[in-house]
Design a protein around this motif. Structure first.
Motif, PDB file in Angstrom:
ATOM      1  N   ASN A  26      -0.234   4.233  83.898  1.00  0.00           N
ATOM      2  CA  ASN A  26      -0.438   3.236  84.964  1.00  0.00           C
ATOM      3  C   ASN A  26       0.843   2.457  85.283  1.00  0.00           C
ATOM      4  OD1 ASN A  26      -2.104   2.069  86.885  1.00  0.00           O
ATOM      5  ND2 ASN A  26      -2.616   0.335  85.570  1.00  0.00           N
ATOM      6  N   PRO A  28       4.003   1.104  87.464  1.00  0.00           N
ATOM      7  CA  PRO A  28       4.085   0.674  88.865  1.00  0.00           C
ATOM      8  C   PRO A  28       4.753   1.735  89.734  1.00  0.00           C
ATOM      9  CG  PRO A  28       5.633  -0.563  87.493  1.00  0.00           C
ATOM     10  CD  PRO A  28       4.766   0.213  86.567  1.00  0.00           C
ATOM     11  N   GLU A  29       4.557   1.601  91.052  1.00  0.00           N
ATOM     12  CA  GLU A  29       5.065   2.601  91.994  1.00  0.00           C
ATOM     13  C   GLU A  29       6.565   2.808  91.854  1.00  0.00           C
ATOM     14  OE1 GLU A  29       3.831   1.301  95.872  1.00  0.00           O
ATOM     15  OE2 GLU A  29       1.872   0.700  95.062  1.00  0.00           O
ATOM     16  N   GLU A  30       7.312   1.731  91.704  1.00  0.00           N
ATOM     17  CA  GLU A  30       8.773   1.821  91.602  1.00  0.00           C
ATOM     18  C   GLU A  30       9.177   2.696  90.418  1.00  0.00           C
ATOM     19  OE1 GLU A  30      12.633  -1.145  91.094  1.00  0.00           O
ATOM     20  OE2 GLU A  30      10.651  -1.982  91.559  1.00  0.00           O
ATOM     21  N   ASP A  31       8.488   2.535  89.281  1.00  0.00           N
ATOM     22  CA  ASP A  31       8.807   3.332  88.089  1.00  0.00           C
ATOM     23  C   ASP A  31       8.413   4.791  88.280  1.00  0.00           C
ATOM     24  OD1 ASP A  31       9.788   1.086  86.916  1.00  0.00           O
ATOM     25  OD2 ASP A  31       8.077   0.732  85.601  1.00  0.00           O
ATOM     26  N   LYS A 145      -3.458   4.053  93.702  1.00  0.00           N
ATOM     27  CA  LYS A 145      -3.140   2.709  93.204  1.00  0.00           C
ATOM     28  C   LYS A 145      -3.230   1.693  94.340  1.00  0.00           C
ATOM     29  CE  LYS A 145       0.467   2.309  90.455  1.00  0.00           C
ATOM     30  NZ  LYS A 145      -0.038   1.821  89.164  1.00  0.00           N
ATOM     31  N   LYS A 146      -2.714   2.091  95.507  1.00  0.00           N
ATOM     32  CA  LYS A 146      -2.770   1.189  96.659  1.00  0.00           C
ATOM     33  C   LYS A 146      -4.215   0.940  97.074  1.00  0.00           C
ATOM     34  CE  LYS A 146       1.711   2.505  98.614  1.00  0.00           C
ATOM     35  NZ  LYS A 146       2.397   3.203  99.719  1.00  0.00           N
ATOM     36  N   ARG A 149      -5.792  -1.389  94.644  1.00  0.00           N
ATOM     37  CA  ARG A 149      -5.298  -2.744  94.881  1.00  0.00           C
ATOM     38  C   ARG A 149      -5.955  -3.356  96.113  1.00  0.00           C
ATOM     39  NH1 ARG A 149      -0.206  -1.678  94.227  1.00  0.00           N
ATOM     40  NH2 ARG A 149       0.332  -1.328  96.412  1.00  0.00           N
TER      41      ARG A 149
END
Length: 397
Positions: A26, A28-31, A145-146, A149
């Motif tokens: 899980n 984050p998107e950046e990672d 994920k988006k 959210r």
């Protein structure tokens, strides 16, 4: 199977494992995009890449291997609906730095566009199908994920609306007088789940009562909380002073402090005295309300500007109307007169005034019904654009 093919399969499996573990953790998107960059560069031996992803607009999320900053390069419309990979040529502008363009689709929807190039001997056999699948996995995971959210935000908003509705319901008086000498009827039609309208009735003593109508800027919890603070301040002030000037001055101070000049309130306050037969009022930037007598209709305009914008108020005056025995006070918010029809024409004050041509009505509840019926006939299928509040006060002294 040749050793080289086995090595490639191992690299692909390692790449898939790294991406899958990152998604399961899980991150984050950046990672996830950083891991994708490293995997494609180190494991699949891709030397030049630019990955464009469709959010609200097409954005380059990952790029390496060239001197250009592809995050600042707009994706031409020629690539917006691409469905199959192809070689790139000099006709593709700056993208001829790359050798090939590969679309990434999910259920026939274009998710991403990959530009790759610089494939040396080690990477000549890069499987575009695998690269497409790997990109698909990570982008679908990011979209999920988006979506999660967004669902959390919607749930938070739903709970916020529930709180705002409860707060707003506490603001309105639970009972309105229905005696021979005083009848009050009110109706409130919110445009959305939570609006910014407010009305109130307060008994000052045996001889006097207060009525008010207000409209706060904004919607939702912030507007409901501001109006709650406003109502509490009004009810506290009326126990200390019955001077409309003092009440309005202090209310303006409260709104200016709590709203930080970002919210404002239009407000009308009127106090009737049965003994003196007077109605004293102040209109704070609200639309003109009406006092209907048997032989005339008086527009109640005088007062000051909206509350919450200026402290101190630039001007303030109260008006006292005397000799009032039998009359009706009609208060409303601008959602009533600013109801539109298909021709984008407003209902307007002139149509509203027609309901008072015959003097003081006997049944104010029926008056509200007739006004709403006229509104519906006027607007037809055009939806309401704002909250509507009506407060009618019938006095027989």
């Amino acid at each position: 199977m040749p050793t080289n093919s086995l090595d490639i399969r191992d690299l692909e499996l390692n790449a898939l494992l790294e991406i899958t573990q990152a998604i399961n953790n899980n991150l984050p998107e950046e990672d996830l995009y950083k891991i994708y960059r490293f995997t494609v560069l180190a494991d699949l031996k891709v030397r030049r890449l630019a990955l464009y992803v469709k959010d609200d607009n097409w954005e380059c999320k990952v790029h390496f291997g060239t001197s250009s900053d592809w995050s600042k390069v707009f994706l031409p419309q020629d690539f917006w609906n691409i469905r199959s990979g192809r070689a790139l040529t000099s006709d593709d502008g700056p993208f001829d730095d790359f050798d090939e363009v590969i679309p990434v689709l999910h259920k026939d929807r274009l998710l991403a566009v990959i530009f790759i190039g610089g494939l040396g001997k080690e990477s000549k056999s890069v499987d575009s199908t695998f690269l497409r699948a790997l990109t698909n996995i990570i982008i679908v995971a990011i979209e999920n994920k988006k979506l999660a959210r967004k669902q959390l935000q919607q749930e938070a908003y739903r709970k916020e609306l529930e709180i705002a509705k409860k707060v707003q319901n506490f603001l309105f008086p639970k009972e309105l007088p229905q005696t021979h000498r005083l009848k009050i009827e009110a109706v409130y039609l919110p445009h959305q789940d939570v609006g910014g309208d407010y009305y109130d009735y307060l008994t000052i003593d045996n001889d006097r009562f207060l009525v008010c109508v207000a409209d706060v800027s904004g919607k939702g919890v912030p507007a409901a909380l501001l109006m709650s603070n406003f109502q509490a301040s009004l009810r506290t002030l009326i126990r200390k002073t019955q001077d409309p000037k003092e009440i309005v001055t202090e209310l303006n101070h409260v709104i200016t402090d709590s709203g930080n000049a970002e919210n404002f309130i239009t407000f009308f306050l009127g106090i009737y005295d049965f003994t003196e037969k007077t109605f004293e009022y102040v209109n704070c930037g609200h639309n003109p309300l009406y006092l209907v007598r048997p032989d005339e209709v008086i527009e109640l305009n005088n007062g000051t500007t909206i509350l919450g914008m200026f402290n101190p108020l630039p001007f303030l005056e109260t008006t006292k109307i005397e000799g009032l025995d039998d009359f009706m006070f009609f208060g409303y918010t601008d959602g009533l007169t600013e109801t539109f029809n298909k021709s984008d024409e407003q209902f307007g004050e002139e149509r509203l005034m027609e309901f008072f041509e015959n003097g003081v009505p006997e049944d104010i509840n029926q008056l509200h019904t007739q006004i709403f019926k006229s509104l519906d006939q006027f607007r037809q299928d055009t939806p309401y654009r704002d909250d509507i509040t009506m407060l009618s006060c019938l006095v027989k002294n």
